[in-house]
Structures are given as structure tokens and as C-alpha cells.
Design a protein around this motif. Structure first.
Motif, short mmCIF file in Angstrom:
data_model
loop_
_atom_site.label_atom_id
_atom_site.label_comp_id
_atom_site.label_asym_id
_atom_site.label_seq_id
_atom_site.Cartn_x
_atom_site.Cartn_y
_atom_site.Cartn_z
N LEU A 351 0.81 -1.22 0.00
CA LEU A 351 0.00 0.00 0.00
C LEU A 351 0.84 1.26 0.00
CD1 LEU A 351 -2.77 -0.79 2.69
CD2 LEU A 351 -2.74 -1.37 0.28
N LEU A 352 0.35 2.25 -0.72
CA LEU A 352 0.84 3.62 -0.59
C LEU A 352 -0.39 4.46 -0.28
CD1 LEU A 352 3.01 5.80 -0.81
CD2 LEU A 352 2.50 5.96 -3.26
N ILE A 353 -0.41 5.06 0.89
CA ILE A 353 -1.58 5.82 1.36
C ILE A 353 -1.45 7.28 0.96
CG2 ILE A 353 -2.97 6.46 3.36
CD1 ILE A 353 -2.93 3.45 2.78
N ARG A 354 -2.48 7.80 0.30
CA ARG A 354 -2.57 9.22 0.01
C ARG A 354 -3.51 9.84 1.03
NH1 ARG A 354 1.82 10.10 -3.04
NH2 ARG A 354 1.84 8.80 -4.94
N PHE A 355 -3.06 10.91 1.68
CA PHE A 355 -3.87 11.52 2.74
C PHE A 355 -3.62 13.03 2.79
CE2 PHE A 355 0.21 11.06 4.61
CZ PHE A 355 0.30 11.94 5.68
N ASN A 356 -4.50 13.71 3.51
CA ASN A 356 -4.36 15.15 3.70
C ASN A 356 -4.91 15.51 5.06
OD1 ASN A 356 -3.89 17.88 3.15
ND2 ASN A 356 -6.01 18.16 2.46
N VAL A 357 -4.06 16.10 5.89
CA VAL A 357 -4.50 16.50 7.24
C VAL A 357 -4.38 18.01 7.35
CG1 VAL A 357 -4.03 16.30 9.70
CG2 VAL A 357 -3.75 14.32 8.24
#
Length: 357
Positions: A351-357
Motif C-alpha cells: 500500500l501507498l496511502i494518500r492523505f491530507n490532514v
């Protein structure tokens, strides 16, 4: 994953602990808490990924084993002492003696694996029953003073537990909702935990056709229970060897894998666990999750920020990645997928997780 190793006196549980952890001798048992060892989970896939990415760091999943001290006596106090020590355990590895050794006489004068299996499980039932009855007694007093729906719900749940324990049924057999499981978790009830039986056999019984394990399964009348053979004395000695020598020795005596590898396979199956990977130049790492975990929750195992700000996951299965030779080629071959919040992560996913916080 946290595994508590339990067994009656002279069952060989500390020898099994040494076989699983490669410990040369028992560690410190400060304050009667027993010996604790954290062991990396062997997974050839992790090292294959490391050879592909050449990361600065390779981090395997880990398993924590606890070997609690055991007095020479059986009885209620023996099981009671396990309640606090095993409170946080995900599962119990129940070591049952099936080896003959005149130098280590059995407390009852003879070796009987079925008898010993039931003896310890009966003690666990009684220890849990004492905990449940004590809490019910307190709840009875509290409910006389004030009506409280939460306490009434807890009281009803513990009454079900009491009835099961009095009927000699372990609590793991009860059909419970997730909220009920969470409520019981705080009590650390021993029979609510998954149990893997480790049948501790003589080296002479290393034979795929040996009927002793299957006979034991039939005689304990517990078809849902996982039973695995382990040859504690010889395997604890092999565990001290360098990896290549150990594997050669295992092959010579007819064992395809180490006791640890066999134990992890059995325990992952028992607990419904699987592994996924993250891979980049900085680090290649294995992570353990429950089967059926959704992508955002799997991301949360890596870091809470990834779950909170989850956007999507880029996913390629390990087999596809290795077959393609690189992530770029996997993308070109259409093996790299974009998955959203409803995706269930599978064993072997990278997995490569794309996120934005």
C-alpha cells in the motif's frame, strides 16, 4: 500481537517459550511478572521487497510472548495469578505435556495430555467465574441504590457469562456483539481469549503420519480448537543455531519450518490476521491487521493521521509486484490500482496511502 504462554507445572512451557523466541535461558522475572520477549515475524516477502527497494530500514511485524512464572502447585490461586498477567494477551498458547522424561516426573505420576488439557482449562473456567461473580455481587448492590441502563446491560451480560462458565463452556464460545466484547475485555477473562494448544511432544514423534496429535484432537472433544505439535526440547536447541544451520537441522529431522514459523501460521489463522506491506526507499515494513480491515483503518495502523486524512490507497499485490519487477512496470501492466475507503485490505497487499490532514 501479544501471546501469553500457559501450561501446568512440568509441561515444558518455558522450553516451548525458548523454542519460539530463541531465548537461551529464562529472562528476568521481576515482580513475578514472568519473561517477556518480542520476536520478529519471519516473512520471506519482506526480504524480497527489501532486495527490490534497497531501503535504509527493514521492519518486520512482531509478536510479543509472555512466559508467566508457575508455582509447583495447581489450584485456584494458580489460575488466579494468570488473570492479571494475561489481561492484555490477544491469545493464549496452552502448552500440554505429551513427552516422556523420567528426569522430569509428572506431578500426577503419569503423562496424560487429555487429562492435563482439561485440568488447566477447568482452572481457567473457575478463575473467570470468580471474577464474574465478584462483579455481579457489586452490580447487585449498585442497582439496588439506583437504576442505570448501562449497569443493567452489564449485569445481563455477566449473567450470560456466569451461566456459560457454570456449564463449563469457555466464554469464547458465546455469541457476542462487538460492544459486548469491548465491555468484557476490561475484565481480562481468560476463557474469552482465543486458545492455541501446543502439544509438546518427544523428538521421536517427529513423523507426519504420527496419529498422536489427531487422537488428542478427537479425545478433547473440542473440534473448533487449534492444535499444533511442537517438539520443545530439540526445537529449543535448534533455535540457538544460526539461521542457515537451523534450517538444515530442521530439514534433517523432518520439520519443514521452525516452531516459530509454524506457530505464527497457526495463530494468524486462529485470530483471523493477515499482513500488508509499505515499501519505499526509506523503509520496507510489514504490518499486521485483522482480515477484512478497510483501507482507512489499515492506514491508521501506520499512523492515526493517515486514517484521519485518508483520501485513497494505491494498491498492488506482492505477487504482481514481484512478477512485474518494479512498481513502475506494475503500473504499466495495470496491476497498480486506486482504492477508496470501502476497500478491504488483503494479505500481501503493498500500500501507498494518500492523505491530507
Amino acid at each position: 500481537m501479544h501471546i501469553g504462554i500457559i501450561g501446568l507445572p512440568v509441561s515444558g512451557k518455558t522450553t516451548v517459550f525458548q523454542a519460539l523466541t530463541s531465548a537461551e535461558s529464562p529472562g528476568m522475572r521481576a515482580g513475578g511478572k514472568g519473561d517477556t520477549r518480542i520476536v520478529p515475524v519471519p516473512d520471506v516477502r519482506l526480504h524480497t521487497l527489501a532486495a527490490m527497494y534497497h531501503p535504509r530500514k527493514v521492519t518486520p511485524a512482531s509478536i510479543e510472548f509472555v512466559d508467566p512464572p508457575v508455582t509447583g502447585q495447581q489450584g485456584a490461586h494458580f489460575a488466579d495469578s494468570l488473570v492479571s498477567l494475561m489481561r492484555d494477551a490477544d491469545a493464549l498458547a496452552h502448552v500440554v505435556r505429551a513427552f516422556q522424561n523420567p528426569a522430569v516426573p509428572h506431578l500426577h505420576g503419569s503423562v496424560d495430555a487429555v487429562r492435563d488439557f482439561h485440568a488447566l482449562n477447568n482452572e481457567l473456567l473457575l478463575a473467570d467465574l470468580a471474577v464474574v461473580e465478584k462483579r455481579l455481587e457489586r452490580l447487585t448492590k449498585d442497582l439496588k441504590k439506583v437504576k442505570n441502563p448501562e449497569l443493567e446491560s452489564e449485569y445481563a451480560l455477566l449473567q450470560r457469562c456466569q451461566a456459560a462458565l457454570e456449564a463449563a463452556h469457555p466464554l469464547r464460545r458465546l455469541t457476542l456483539t462487538e460492544s459486548e466484547r469491548k465491555r468484557l475485555r476490561g475484565f481480562g477473562l481468560l476463557t474469552s481469549k482465543a486458545q492455541l494448544v501446543v502439544l509438546n511432544l518427544d523428538e521421536a514423534h517427529i513423523d507426519p503420519e504420527d496419529p498422536e496429535v489427531e487422537q488428542f484432537r478427537v479425545q478433547i472433544h473440542n473440534p473448533g480448537l487449534e492444535v499444533m505439535p511442537l517438539y520443545g526440547k530439540i526445537e529449543s536447541e535448534i533455535a540457538q543455531l544460526p539461521p542457515e544451520e537451523a534450517q538444515s537441522f530442521l530439514s534433517e529431522i523432518g520439520l519443514p519450518q521452525s516452531g516459530l514459523a509454524r506457530f505464527i501460521r497457526a495463530s494468524y489463522g486462529l485470530l483471523g490476521l493477515c499482513s500488508f506491506f509499505t515499501a519505499e526507499e526509506k523503509e520496507v515494513r510489514a504490518w499486521t491487521i485483522a482480515q477484512g480491515t478497510l483501507a482507512p483503518q489499515a492506514a491508521g495502523v501506520i499512523h492515526s493521521d493517515l486514517e484521519r486524512g485518508f483520501i485513497r490507497a494505491e494498491v498492488i499485490h506482492y505477487d504482481d509486484l514481484i512478477a512485474c519487477g518494479s512498481l513502475a512496470r506494475g503500473r504499466e501492466a495495470g496491476k497498480l490500482r486506486i482504492e477508496g475507503k470501502d476497500y478491504q485490505v488483503h494479505d500481501g497487499d503493498v500500500l501507498l496511502i494518500r492523505f491530507n490532514v
